[in-house]
Write a protein that holds these residues in place. Sequence first.
Motif, PDB file in Angstrom:
ATOM      1  N   ILE A   8       3.550  23.260 -15.810  1.00 45.02           N
ATOM      2  CA  ILE A   8       2.109  23.540 -15.794  1.00 45.02           C
ATOM      3  C   ILE A   8       1.846  24.898 -15.150  1.00 45.02           C
ATOM      4  O   ILE A   8       2.313  25.182 -14.060  1.00 45.02           O
ATOM      5  N   GLN A  47       3.271  15.015 -21.987  1.00 40.86           N
ATOM      6  CA  GLN A  47       1.843  15.271 -22.163  1.00 40.86           C
ATOM      7  C   GLN A  47       1.248  15.957 -20.940  1.00 40.86           C
ATOM      8  O   GLN A  47       0.273  16.686 -21.042  1.00 40.86           O
ATOM      9  N   LYS A  48       1.836  15.734 -19.792  1.00 41.32           N
ATOM     10  CA  LYS A  48       1.339  16.328 -18.550  1.00 41.32           C
ATOM     11  C   LYS A  48       2.046  17.651 -18.226  1.00 41.32           C
ATOM     12  O   LYS A  48       1.903  18.185 -17.143  1.00 41.32           O
ATOM     13  N   ALA A  50      -4.484  19.678 -17.758  1.00 42.75           N
ATOM     14  CA  ALA A  50      -4.702  19.318 -16.361  1.00 42.75           C
ATOM     15  C   ALA A  50      -5.756  20.223 -15.730  1.00 42.75           C
ATOM     16  O   ALA A  50      -5.889  21.388 -16.083  1.00 42.75           O
ATOM     17  N   TYR A  67      -6.294  14.755 -15.834  1.00 44.00           N
ATOM     18  CA  TYR A  67      -5.829  15.090 -17.174  1.00 44.00           C
ATOM     19  C   TYR A  67      -6.867  14.658 -18.201  1.00 44.00           C
ATOM     20  O   TYR A  67      -7.364  13.536 -18.162  1.00 44.00           O
ATOM     21  N   LYS A  68      -7.194  15.591 -19.093  1.00 41.74           N
ATOM     22  CA  LYS A  68      -8.120  15.292 -20.187  1.00 41.74           C
ATOM     23  C   LYS A  68      -7.631  16.044 -21.415  1.00 41.74           C
ATOM     24  O   LYS A  68      -7.400  17.254 -21.354  1.00 41.74           O
TER      25      LYS A  68
END
Length: 150
Positions: free
Chosen positions: A130, A11-12, A68, A63-64
């Motif tokens: 990322i 998820q990150k 990120a 994180y939302k």
Amino acid sequence: MNRRQALKAKQKGEDKETIKMMTKSKAFAHFGVKIKNYRWRWSDRTDDGKTVVLQLWKDQLVYKDGLASYNDYGDKYLLKQQNKAGNLARIEDIKWAKAHCDGLFNVVVGVCKDKDADPRVTVEAYPTKIVMKIIDFDEITGEFYAEMKK
């Protein structure tokens, strides 16, 4: 890594391979960057200039909804480092990313031993999947705000 940790990592923007901790040099090398000075550099770029990599502190990434962001405006440590070699080099790398890479950079996550230490010391680092874009940048102080590319 257990299944729950793997899901959180995914998820990150991280995966089982990149979540493994390594040295800062190896983390930057993952992107083809030979970091010029691993002790004080917070960023660097490939020899061809096509890839910029910044080390971001793990505890400062937000994180939302699976995305990120990073905001170091007002960071008291950064302001003390304003005219130091690491920050000056990072300013040049961010300028380069904005001018030549559409504001995009890859992320190496840095883990510090003590988040309240001054200066912070990287004890572990790892590359991620990322890719972030510079949204706002102060060329004098080096402060910036970036969001994960969607």
